[in-house]
Design a protein around this motif. Structure first.
Motif, PDB file in Angstrom:
ATOM      1  N   UNK A 152      -2.608   0.245 -15.879  1.00  0.00           N
ATOM      2  CA  UNK A 152      -2.171   1.103 -14.777  1.00  0.00           C
ATOM      3  C   UNK A 152      -1.430   0.290 -13.731  1.00  0.00           C
ATOM      4  N   UNK A 153      -0.511   0.949 -13.017  1.00  0.00           N
ATOM      5  CA  UNK A 153       0.136   0.358 -11.854  1.00  0.00           C
ATOM      6  C   UNK A 153      -0.412   1.058 -10.631  1.00  0.00           C
ATOM      7  N   UNK A 154      -1.140   0.317  -9.804  1.00  0.00           N
ATOM      8  CA  UNK A 154      -1.784   0.890  -8.617  1.00  0.00           C
ATOM      9  C   UNK A 154      -0.997   0.476  -7.378  1.00  0.00           C
ATOM     10  N   UNK A 155      -0.716   1.460  -6.523  1.00  0.00           N
ATOM     11  CA  UNK A 155       0.103   1.221  -5.323  1.00  0.00           C
ATOM     12  C   UNK A 155      -0.808   0.791  -4.184  1.00  0.00           C
ATOM     13  N   UNK A 156      -1.252  -0.455  -4.281  1.00  0.00           N
ATOM     14  CA  UNK A 156      -2.168  -1.002  -3.285  1.00  0.00           C
ATOM     15  C   UNK A 156      -1.770  -2.442  -2.972  1.00  0.00           C
ATOM     16  N   UNK A 157      -2.281  -2.899  -1.848  1.00  0.00           N
ATOM     17  CA  UNK A 157      -1.980  -4.265  -1.418  1.00  0.00           C
ATOM     18  C   UNK A 157      -2.931  -5.249  -2.050  1.00  0.00           C
ATOM     19  N   UNK A 169       0.832  -1.204   0.000  1.00  0.00           N
ATOM     20  CA  UNK A 169       0.000   0.000   0.000  1.00  0.00           C
ATOM     21  C   UNK A 169       0.867   1.255   0.000  1.00  0.00           C
ATOM     22  N   UNK A 170       0.727   2.063  -1.054  1.00  0.00           N
ATOM     23  CA  UNK A 170       1.416   3.337  -1.112  1.00  0.00           C
ATOM     24  C   UNK A 170       2.898   3.258  -1.390  1.00  0.00           C
ATOM     25  N   UNK A 171       3.397   2.125  -1.898  1.00  0.00           N
ATOM     26  CA  UNK A 171       4.835   2.008  -2.143  1.00  0.00           C
ATOM     27  C   UNK A 171       5.100   0.833  -3.068  1.00  0.00           C
ATOM     28  N   UNK A 172       6.322   0.791  -3.595  1.00  0.00           N
ATOM     29  CA  UNK A 172       6.801  -0.409  -4.267  1.00  0.00           C
ATOM     30  C   UNK A 172       7.142  -1.450  -3.202  1.00  0.00           C
ATOM     31  N   UNK A 173       7.114  -2.727  -3.531  1.00  0.00           N
ATOM     32  CA  UNK A 173       7.548  -3.726  -2.553  1.00  0.00           C
ATOM     33  C   UNK A 173       9.019  -3.544  -2.201  1.00  0.00           C
ATOM     34  N   UNK A 174       9.386  -3.932  -0.998  1.00  0.00           N
ATOM     35  CA  UNK A 174      10.757  -3.721  -0.529  1.00  0.00           C
ATOM     36  C   UNK A 174      11.764  -4.525  -1.339  1.00  0.00           C
ATOM     37  N   UNK A 175      11.394  -5.715  -1.773  1.00  0.00           N
ATOM     38  CA  UNK A 175      12.324  -6.551  -2.541  1.00  0.00           C
ATOM     39  C   UNK A 175      11.883  -6.610  -4.002  1.00  0.00           C
ATOM     40  N   UNK A 176      12.841  -6.507  -4.888  1.00  0.00           N
ATOM     41  CA  UNK A 176      12.608  -6.574  -6.331  1.00  0.00           C
ATOM     42  C   UNK A 176      11.477  -5.649  -6.800  1.00  0.00           C
ATOM     43  N   UNK A 177      11.552  -4.357  -6.514  1.00  0.00           N
ATOM     44  CA  UNK A 177      10.461  -3.453  -6.899  1.00  0.00           C
ATOM     45  C   UNK A 177      10.289  -3.342  -8.408  1.00  0.00           C
ATOM     46  N   UNK A 178      11.384  -3.530  -9.159  1.00  0.00           N
ATOM     47  CA  UNK A 178      11.286  -3.388 -10.608  1.00  0.00           C
ATOM     48  C   UNK A 178      10.436  -4.481 -11.236  1.00  0.00           C
ATOM     49  N   UNK A 179      10.231  -5.592 -10.511  1.00  0.00           N
ATOM     50  CA  UNK A 179       9.402  -6.675 -11.060  1.00  0.00           C
ATOM     51  C   UNK A 179       7.992  -6.190 -11.358  1.00  0.00           C
ATOM     52  N   UNK A 180       7.496  -5.239 -10.577  1.00  0.00           N
ATOM     53  CA  UNK A 180       6.132  -4.739 -10.798  1.00  0.00           C
ATOM     54  C   UNK A 180       6.049  -3.951 -12.106  1.00  0.00           C
ATOM     55  N   UNK A 181       7.134  -3.276 -12.435  1.00  0.00           N
ATOM     56  CA  UNK A 181       7.156  -2.556 -13.713  1.00  0.00           C
ATOM     57  C   UNK A 181       7.143  -3.537 -14.883  1.00  0.00           C
ATOM     58  N   UNK A 182       7.866  -4.646 -14.726  1.00  0.00           N
ATOM     59  CA  UNK A 182       7.867  -5.668 -15.776  1.00  0.00           C
ATOM     60  C   UNK A 182       6.486  -6.302 -15.900  1.00  0.00           C
ATOM     61  N   UNK A 183       5.835  -6.559 -14.752  1.00  0.00           N
ATOM     62  CA  UNK A 183       4.463  -7.092 -14.784  1.00  0.00           C
ATOM     63  C   UNK A 183       3.528  -6.137 -15.520  1.00  0.00           C
ATOM     64  N   UNK A 184       3.708  -4.827 -15.288  1.00  0.00           N
ATOM     65  CA  UNK A 184       2.852  -3.838 -15.945  1.00  0.00           C
ATOM     66  C   UNK A 184       3.052  -3.866 -17.456  1.00  0.00           C
ATOM     67  N   UNK A 185       4.307  -3.946 -17.898  1.00  0.00           N
ATOM     68  CA  UNK A 185       4.585  -3.975 -19.329  1.00  0.00           C
ATOM     69  C   UNK A 185       3.928  -5.177 -19.982  1.00  0.00           C
ATOM     70  N   UNK A 186       4.056  -6.332 -19.351  1.00  0.00           N
ATOM     71  CA  UNK A 186       3.540  -7.551 -19.977  1.00  0.00           C
ATOM     72  C   UNK A 186       2.052  -7.785 -19.715  1.00  0.00           C
ATOM     73  N   UNK A 187       1.418  -6.890 -18.980  1.00  0.00           N
ATOM     74  CA  UNK A 187      -0.044  -6.926 -18.877  1.00  0.00           C
ATOM     75  C   UNK A 187      -0.686  -6.401 -20.152  1.00  0.00           C
ATOM     76  N   UNK A 188       0.079  -5.652 -20.945  1.00  0.00           N
ATOM     77  CA  UNK A 188      -0.407  -5.107 -22.211  1.00  0.00           C
ATOM     78  C   UNK A 188      -0.109  -6.104 -23.325  1.00  0.00           C
TER      79      UNK A 188
END
Length: 431
Positions: free
Chosen positions: A426-431, A292-311
């Protein structure tokens, strides 16, 4: 005495030439100036990487970064933003053609331009009114203003497009009506495989629906002094375009991102947002960061990769990230498994920075990282978001409301909304 009198014409000509040069707009920046700005930007990024590596090393050794290192990194980060904007501004200035001078064109267009200039400078409207009545212009209204010449309209559109982040990447449609309607299929025709001699089953009729983009009125009201209007050296086209640019860009930028569609375009963040696994047409899918309100503490860039491949792959080819400056400052510190920075500055003036090799568009109207905020968007905005511009920019001259200044009530009609809900995630900063 005779020698002095003989010099008077020469001195007068020199003074006139000096006055003319002082009234000319500044020249486009030289290539060396652009290169120097690019070198400065790349040097700052090297300093940023070095300082950030130092900060990460301090965290590993002492479980906390030194305050001086954090402060130094913040200063460099601010300098990077400033230098990036400087490079972009220099690149645009180098590419921008001069607006001065008469363009060759039809006699009617030149006549309209001359009549419009007399209206702006002196308030003489009878000739302009006669020309527009002769042309049977449906958009012309003496009470609502007169259409600007096509050259002035192009100048306004170009300056606004250069400065508006979403307009620069979205699809644009020019219309002559009050709205633009676009059909789309909610259920396609039935298809299948058959043999060469087999009977073809009857196919179902496609089901079509319609989305509509009405053009809403956007206005600006620049003011001029009588002295400026009397100055023949002032290019009225360029002056008007530059005066309305800021007002139009600020209003459009906010509407294309967050607008509610009421008397303004509908922004892409105003549509209903659902988890990407439950996506359906008419809604925008999002990927949650898991924190919630942040990138995860470990491997935060993975969420950006997930966002790219969601398209889908068809939209990834034209994909780009959209975020504001503070979000970009956070991502600028991310590295991959080999220690390479994911964010990279532009390699040439006029090009955007990249993230995971995709361009990054900085839009200050995007929300900052916060609880349940969709602070990052990714996708093919040219196919996903549509801006509709109604032809014609109108100007109404008002010399009475703010004497001694002359106001120019300038209006254009703009609409917008999502036209393809698959193309943007979209990348939403939520749990």
């Amino acid at each position: 005495m005779s020698l002095w009198n003989d010099d008077l014409p020469r001195i007068g000509a020199a003074l006139k030439e000096a006055e003319t040069k002082s009234a000319e707009p500044p020249a486009a920046p030289a290539a060396t100036e652009v290169r120097e700005a690019m070198d400065e930007l790349l040097s700052s990024f090297e300093a940023f990487k070095e300082t950030n590596d130092e900060r990460l090393g301090e965290i590993e050794r002492k479980l906390a970064a030194d305050a001086l290192t954090e402060e130094k990194l913040a200063r460099i980060d601010t300098a990077l933003d400033r230098q990036t904007k400087k490079v972009e501004a220099l690149a645009l200035a180098a590419q921008r053609p001069e607006l001065g001078g008469e363009r060759a064109g039809p006699a009617a267009a030149r006549e309209h331009k001359q009549a419009f200039e007399r209206y702006v400078r002196k308030g003489e409207a009878h000739e302009l009114r006669g020309l527009e009545a002769k042309a049977l212009s449906a958009q012309s209204d003496p009470d609502g203003g007169y259409l600007v010449p096509s050259e002035t309209e192009r100048a306004i559109d170009r300056l606004v497009s250069e400065a508006s982040p979403i307009r620069a990447i979205a699809g644009i449609r020019r219309i002559g009506a009050a709205s633009f309607k676009k059909p789309f299929a909610t259920g396609g025709a039935q298809t299948g495989w058959v043999g060469e001699t087999e009977a073809r089953p009857q196919t179902a009729t496609p089901t079509l629906a319609e989305i509509e983009f009405p053009a809403m009125e956007l206005y600006a009201m620049p003011a001029a002094t009588p002295t400026l209007l009397d100055d023949a050296a002032v290019n009225i086209d360029q002056w008007l375009a530059e005066e309305v640019q800021t007002a139009f860009v600020e209003q459009e930028g906010a509407a294309f991102v967050n607008g509610d569609g009421v008397k303004k375009p509908r922004g892409f963040l105003d549509y209903e947002q659902v988890a990407d696994g439950a996506w359906e047409w008419g809604k925008l899918g999002f990927i949650a960061t898991g924190s919630a309100g942040a990138f995860p503490a470990s491997n935060p860039a993975d969420r950006l990769i997930d966002l790219v491949y969601a398209v889908k792959s068809g939209y990834r080819a034209g994909g780009r990230f959209v975020m504001n400056r503070t979000t970009q400052a956070t991502i600028r510190k991310f590295k991959d498994a080999e220690g390479n920075y994911l964010w990279q500055p532009a390699l040439a003036a006029g090009q955007p920075p990249t993230l995971l090799n995709y361009p990054v568009t900085e839009a200050e109207d995007m929300p900052s990282i916060g609880v349940d905020e969709a602070a990052i968007a990714f996708g093919d905005f040219r196919r996903g978001y549509l801006i509709v511009d109604r032809l014609g920019v109108r100007v109404l001259r008002d010399p009475y409301s703010a004497k001694p200044y002359v106001l120019f009530y300038t209006t254009k009609r703009v609409g917008g909304g999502v036209q393809n809900f698959e193309a943007i995630k979209l990348l939403k900063f939520s749990a």
